[in-house]
Motif scaffolding. Structure first.
Motif: not given
Length: 202
Positions: A7-8, A11, A189-190, A193-194, A198, A202
């Motif tokens: 995830r990082k 982004i 990004l949305y 991160s939704s 996530h 994550n």
């Protein structure tokens, strides 16, 4: 690879792209974000073109590929969308190695510049296709429009329309191109991160 790390990295691909765009433009004399393509920052003989190509364009493309692979098993996007993410990411990443001519001139194009333009065109169109497929899929499954995706798609269509219709001599082609990419990147990004993303990344 740890899912939090993935995830990082996703982004980071977006962030690195825009940092490289800003820094390379600062190092490019008389460069205008309004009237010049981003590709001109990575063009042949452009100042610090390696920064834009290898620390901006390449990481962004690889982030899209990584998302398509990492999200294969979850229910956030379907398999078709995953494949399109991988393809568009590869096309975008290849832009780092196939650069446009000096100043991204459209006169007497070299073979490398022709490949660059074709890669960019197909990548941009795939971005819109990805958003459209995701928009339709979420509507079919939940019987409601996903507003962030709808906004990104409409904004992308409008930006791409002006980018194409006003042509290469437009004083605002750089602005339209940035508007298009920003709409897609904000949506990306949305997406990661939704809530469902996530849970899976994550």
């Amino acid at each position: 690879m740890n899912k939090r790390t993935i995830r990082k990295l996703l982004i980071g691909g977006v962030v690195l792209f825009w940092i490289a765009c800003i820094l390379t433009a600062f190092l490019h004399p008389n460069y205008s974000h309004l009237s010049q393509y981003i590709s001109e920052l990575g063009a042949k003989n452009a100042p610090s073109n390696w920064l834009m190509n290898y620390f901006g364009i390449l990481p962004m493309g690889l982030a899209l590929v990584l998302f398509g692979i990492a999200s294969w098993e979850n229910e956030l996007v379907n398999k078709t969308t995953n494949v399109l993410f991988v393809i568009s990411g590869l096309l975008f990443a290849l832009l780092a190695f196939f650069n446009c001519d000096v100043g991204c001139s459209f006169q007497y194009l070299s073979t490398e510049a022709i490949i660059h333009n074709q890669l960019a065109m197909f990548a941009f169109l795939l971005f819109l296709m990805i958003e459209l497929i995701h928009l339709i899929r979420t509507y079919v499954k939940a019987s409601k429009l996903e507003i962030p995706t709808l906004i990104a798609f409409v904004f992308g269509v409008i930006s791409l329309y002006y980018l194409i219709s006003e042509g290469i001599y437009s004083d605002y082609k750089g602005l339209y191109q940035r508007m298009y990419l920003l709409s897609f990147h904000f949506w990306f990004l949305y997406l990661i991160s939704s809530h469902k993303s996530h849970a899976s990344l994550n």
